[in-house]
Design a protein around this motif. Structure first.
Motif, PDB file in Angstrom:
ATOM      1  N   UNK A  48       0.864  -1.176   0.000  1.00 60.19           N
ATOM      2  CA  UNK A  48       0.000   0.000   0.000  1.00 60.19           C
ATOM      3  C   UNK A  48       0.907   1.233   0.000  1.00 60.19           C
ATOM      4  N   UNK A  49       0.550   2.305  -0.702  1.00 58.63           N
ATOM      5  CA  UNK A  49       1.504   3.410  -0.882  1.00 58.63           C
ATOM      6  C   UNK A  49       2.022   4.031   0.399  1.00 58.63           C
ATOM      7  N   UNK A  50       1.187   4.171   1.414  1.00 59.72           N
ATOM      8  CA  UNK A  50       1.632   4.862   2.626  1.00 59.72           C
ATOM      9  C   UNK A  50       2.640   4.033   3.423  1.00 59.72           C
ATOM     10  N   UNK A  51       2.706   2.724   3.145  1.00 61.64           N
ATOM     11  CA  UNK A  51       3.717   1.887   3.802  1.00 61.64           C
ATOM     12  C   UNK A  51       5.083   2.035   3.151  1.00 61.64           C
ATOM     13  N   UNK A  52       5.127   2.678   1.969  1.00 59.78           N
ATOM     14  CA  UNK A  52       6.361   2.846   1.184  1.00 59.78           C
ATOM     15  C   UNK A  52       7.018   1.502   0.889  1.00 59.78           C
ATOM     16  N   UNK A  53       6.201   0.525   0.613  1.00 62.84           N
ATOM     17  CA  UNK A  53       6.687  -0.808   0.204  1.00 62.84           C
ATOM     18  C   UNK A  53       5.548  -1.509  -0.522  1.00 62.84           C
ATOM     19  N   UNK A  54       5.757  -1.778  -1.802  1.00 61.98           N
ATOM     20  CA  UNK A  54       4.729  -2.480  -2.550  1.00 61.98           C
ATOM     21  C   UNK A  54       4.723  -2.059  -4.001  1.00 61.98           C
ATOM     22  N   UNK A  55       3.711  -2.541  -4.708  1.00 60.90           N
ATOM     23  CA  UNK A  55       3.610  -2.254  -6.136  1.00 60.90           C
ATOM     24  C   UNK A  55       2.170  -2.409  -6.582  1.00 60.90           C
ATOM     25  N   UNK A  56       1.886  -1.872  -7.752  1.00 62.63           N
ATOM     26  CA  UNK A  56       0.587  -2.047  -8.392  1.00 62.63           C
ATOM     27  C   UNK A  56       0.807  -2.265  -9.870  1.00 62.63           C
ATOM     28  N   UNK A  57      -0.010  -3.128 -10.460  1.00 61.97           N
ATOM     29  CA  UNK A  57       0.014  -3.364 -11.899  1.00 61.97           C
ATOM     30  C   UNK A  57      -1.300  -2.850 -12.472  1.00 61.97           C
ATOM     31  N   UNK A  58      -1.189  -1.929 -13.406  1.00 62.86           N
ATOM     32  CA  UNK A  58      -2.359  -1.346 -14.051  1.00 62.86           C
ATOM     33  C   UNK A  58      -2.317  -1.614 -15.549  1.00 62.86           C
ATOM     34  N   UNK A  59      -3.472  -1.484 -16.172  1.00 65.52           N
ATOM     35  CA  UNK A  59      -3.550  -1.321 -17.620  1.00 65.52           C
ATOM     36  C   UNK A  59      -4.213   0.019 -17.883  1.00 65.52           C
ATOM     37  N   UNK A  60      -3.967   0.564 -19.051  1.00 72.25           N
ATOM     38  CA  UNK A  60      -4.673   1.787 -19.422  1.00 72.25           C
ATOM     39  C   UNK A  60      -5.245   1.614 -20.821  1.00 72.25           C
ATOM     40  N   UNK A  61      -6.365   2.262 -21.054  1.00 72.62           N
ATOM     41  CA  UNK A  61      -6.956   2.356 -22.377  1.00 72.62           C
ATOM     42  C   UNK A  61      -7.446   3.776 -22.550  1.00 72.62           C
ATOM     43  N   UNK A  62      -7.026   4.445 -23.607  1.00 76.86           N
ATOM     44  CA  UNK A  62      -7.363   5.861 -23.780  1.00 76.86           C
ATOM     45  C   UNK A  62      -7.653   6.138 -25.250  1.00 76.86           C
ATOM     46  N   UNK A  63      -8.584   7.072 -25.466  1.00 72.13           N
ATOM     47  CA  UNK A  63      -8.890   7.490 -26.840  1.00 72.13           C
ATOM     48  C   UNK A  63      -9.009   9.001 -26.963  1.00 72.13           C
ATOM     49  N   UNK A  64      -8.606   9.732 -25.906  1.00 69.95           N
ATOM     50  CA  UNK A  64      -8.707  11.190 -25.926  1.00 69.95           C
ATOM     51  C   UNK A  64      -7.459  11.794 -25.287  1.00 69.95           C
ATOM     52  N   UNK A  65      -6.935  12.888 -25.838  1.00 68.99           N
ATOM     53  CA  UNK A  65      -5.792  13.562 -25.213  1.00 68.99           C
ATOM     54  C   UNK A  65      -6.219  14.245 -23.923  1.00 68.99           C
ATOM     55  N   UNK A  66      -5.260  14.658 -23.126  1.00 72.17           N
ATOM     56  CA  UNK A  66      -5.564  15.237 -21.817  1.00 72.17           C
ATOM     57  C   UNK A  66      -5.839  16.736 -21.876  1.00 72.17           C
ATOM     58  N   UNK A  67      -5.551  17.383 -22.986  1.00 78.46           N
ATOM     59  CA  UNK A  67      -5.857  18.811 -23.098  1.00 78.46           C
ATOM     60  C   UNK A  67      -5.172  19.617 -22.014  1.00 78.46           C
ATOM     61  N   UNK A  68      -5.927  20.500 -21.363  1.00 80.14           N
ATOM     62  CA  UNK A  68      -5.388  21.339 -20.289  1.00 80.14           C
ATOM     63  C   UNK A  68      -5.542  20.633 -18.943  1.00 80.14           C
ATOM     64  N   UNK A  69      -5.066  19.419 -18.906  1.00 79.85           N
ATOM     65  CA  UNK A  69      -5.152  18.570 -17.719  1.00 79.85           C
ATOM     66  C   UNK A  69      -3.834  17.826 -17.593  1.00 79.85           C
ATOM     67  N   UNK A  70      -3.303  17.769 -16.386  1.00 75.05           N
ATOM     68  CA  UNK A  70      -2.045  17.070 -16.150  1.00 75.05           C
ATOM     69  C   UNK A  70      -2.225  16.119 -14.979  1.00 75.05           C
ATOM     70  N   UNK A  71      -1.250  15.234 -14.801  1.00 72.54           N
ATOM     71  CA  UNK A  71      -1.314  14.197 -13.772  1.00 72.54           C
ATOM     72  C   UNK A  71      -0.055  14.254 -12.932  1.00 72.54           C
ATOM     73  N   UNK A  72      -0.220  14.065 -11.624  1.00 71.26           N
ATOM     74  CA  UNK A  72       0.910  14.008 -10.698  1.00 71.26           C
ATOM     75  C   UNK A  72       0.652  12.876  -9.717  1.00 71.26           C
ATOM     76  N   UNK A  73       1.479  11.842  -9.772  1.00 73.35           N
ATOM     77  CA  UNK A  73       1.306  10.663  -8.928  1.00 73.35           C
ATOM     78  C   UNK A  73       2.192  10.800  -7.695  1.00 73.35           C
ATOM     79  N   UNK A  74       1.598  11.017  -6.549  1.00 75.09           N
ATOM     80  CA  UNK A  74       2.361  11.140  -5.302  1.00 75.09           C
ATOM     81  C   UNK A  74       2.659   9.792  -4.665  1.00 75.09           C
TER      82      UNK A  74
END
Length: 476
Positions: free
Chosen positions: A144-170
């Motif tokens: 889990x992220x708050x334990x600062x030990x671990x991982x996650x496996x994701x898939x993504x599927x997208x058909x639209x650009x992000x435009x005036x939107x950005x992402x920040x993964x903490x």
């Protein structure tokens, strides 16, 4: 007459290409420096009283301040407006398919003792406009992220650009593998074009947005909590081999002048939050440091293997690794399987039957990875938890034990990969209940692996007699 030949006018960089219009600096873990306007970087200091052009100094560190220098990761950015110039944060609705807690106490994650596989995941329908962030779906993970030990496996599927939107993964670092369609990624440090067959790593805390130059896109993501990716040690291989440091590419400074409204989506503890601001996050005119996104073309991987007999452990296919808190037990290894020579003599050449203490998860970028029962296709996925027995089908076994051996190319035109971890992995509700792509491996593929030993009783008893030992079934 002078003996002078020539002198480089600047440091080596990767020039633009037809399918990749951007320039890159080369190296892994380097302390780079880049400026879009010459003379912008401060001379001999990081935080001058006044930065040229009235830019703002902003630091970002990916490790604690007191981390030993050899492992310390940080960068200095000189930007038009600092990140603190925002209008606050508001929670966003939960994405039910995005998971961050993989502990058994979470009723939305599940263990599986058997092999599982998924047919290729869907790309969103044309009338369902989905950008990279909205298209994230979690398959499996640990910790889990708050334990600062671990991982996650994701898939993504997208058909639209992000435009005036950005992402920040903490929460963690993203290792992204596009499988269908290129990703045009704009980061605070510059731009990267990433095609199927390349990986890109974007570390936690770095802001970016994803465009889709080829239209709809699909791919895989390995997210790690608590450490960063690094190159595996080479041991007796020496200095070179596997993924060479010079083949990694990082962006050069590139900035926009844009004072229009933007939304930054932050992922914190698996929850999503929106941060509004009246300026682009991509306004960094110059930067220096080693906490920088990078990409790598997987066809550059230098394969090593047995040139005499037997297998070398699959760790020889490791491109990147990430350490866990347990010495010698990786949090995550990223391995690839692609075209190479196989020359081992007197050897069962396919992967031998085994039970691995690690958890193995595989995907396919392109090509055909044979000998499986799961219709393993590009865009699909497979899973084996710790100590789950696995190996090739009977047909592949029979072929491999009877074939005339000679030098041969294997996995030609194929790029498969594995996410491997020393940790136990749980599977999400999305993977097990909602994806519509789940199916179990067909165990009948091994039904014909009969006990052929019993067909050799007479031969065995003769050998035992010759050795002065009693026949099989004789009580002492």
């Amino acid at each position: 007459m002078t003996t002078f030949g020539a002198s480089a006018s600047n440091a080596y960089s990767v020039p633009p290409k037809e399918r990749d219009p951007y320039q890159y600096q080369v190296g892994f873990g380097n302390r780079f420096a880049s400026e879009a306007i010459p003379g912008t970087l401060p001379y001999a200091q990081n935080t001058p009283q006044k930065v040229k052009y009235d830019l703002y100094t902003e630091g970002i560190n990916g490790t604690p301040f007191v981390t030993p220098r050899r492992d310390n990761q940080s960068s200095w950015l000189y930007r038009i407006r600092p990140s603190v110039a925002h209008q606050g944060f508001t929670p966003l609705p939960d994405n039910p398919d995005l998971e961050s807690c993989f502990l058994p106490l979470n009723p939305k994650v599940h263990f599986s003792p058997t092999q599982l596989a998924w047919y290729p995941f869907d790309i969103p329908a044309e009338n369902d406009k989905t950008d990279f962030v909205s298209g994230l779906k979690t398959i499996a993970g640990n910790g889990e992220p708050t334990l600062r030990e671990g991982l996650a496996v994701h898939v993504y599927g997208a058909n639209a650009p992000m435009g005036s939107r950005a992402f920040c993964n903490s929460d963690g670092d993203f290792l992204v593998l596009p499988q269908h369609g290129r990703l045009d990624i704009q980061t605070e440090f510059g731009r990267l074009m990433v095609r199927p067959g390349e990986l890109v790593v974007i570390q936690r805390g770095i802001k970016y947005k994803v465009g889709l130059p080829d239209g709809p896109s699909r791919g895989y993501i390995l997210e790690i909590f608590g450490s960063h990716f690094e190159l595996p040690d080479l041991g007796p291989l020496g200095t070179h081999g596997l993924a060479n440091t010079r083949d990694f590419e990082s962006p050069v400074a590139s900035f926009d002048i844009d004072q229009s409204p933007w939304e930054i989506v932050y992922k914190v503890g698996g929850k999503l939050f929106a941060c509004k601001q009246e300026h682009t996050p991509f306004d960094v005119v110059a930067w220096s440091g080693n906490y920088v996104p990078y990409k790598y073309a997987l066809e550059k991987f230098v394969h090593v293997g047995s040139i005499q007999r037997d297998h070398i452990d699959p760790s020889i296919f490791c491109v990147l690794t990430a350490k866990s808190k347990t010495p010698g037990a990786p949090l995550a290894d990223f391995l690839i399987f692609s075209g190479r020579w196989d020359v081992a003599t007197g050897t069962f050449r396919p992967p031998y039957y085994h039970r691995n203490c690690a958890s193995e998860m595989m995907g396919l970028i392109y090509g055909d990875y044979g000998g499986r029962s799961d219709e393993f296709a590009p865009g699909g996925f497979s899973y084996e938890n710790s100590f789950c027995p696995h190996g090739v089908s009977y047909d592949e076994f029979k072929k491999a034990t009877e074939a005339e051996l000679g030098p041969m190319r294997v996995h030609e035109g194929t790029l498969a990969f594995m996410f491997e971890t020393a940790l136990q992995v749980t599977l999400t509700d999305y993977a097990m209940k909602r994806s519509g792509k789940l199916h179990e491996h067909e165990p009948k593929m091994w039904d014909n692996l009969k006990g052929q030993f019993v067909n050799h009783i007479d031969e065995i008893n003769a050998d035992l007699k010759a050795a002065g030992l009693p026949a099989l079934g004789t009580k002492p």
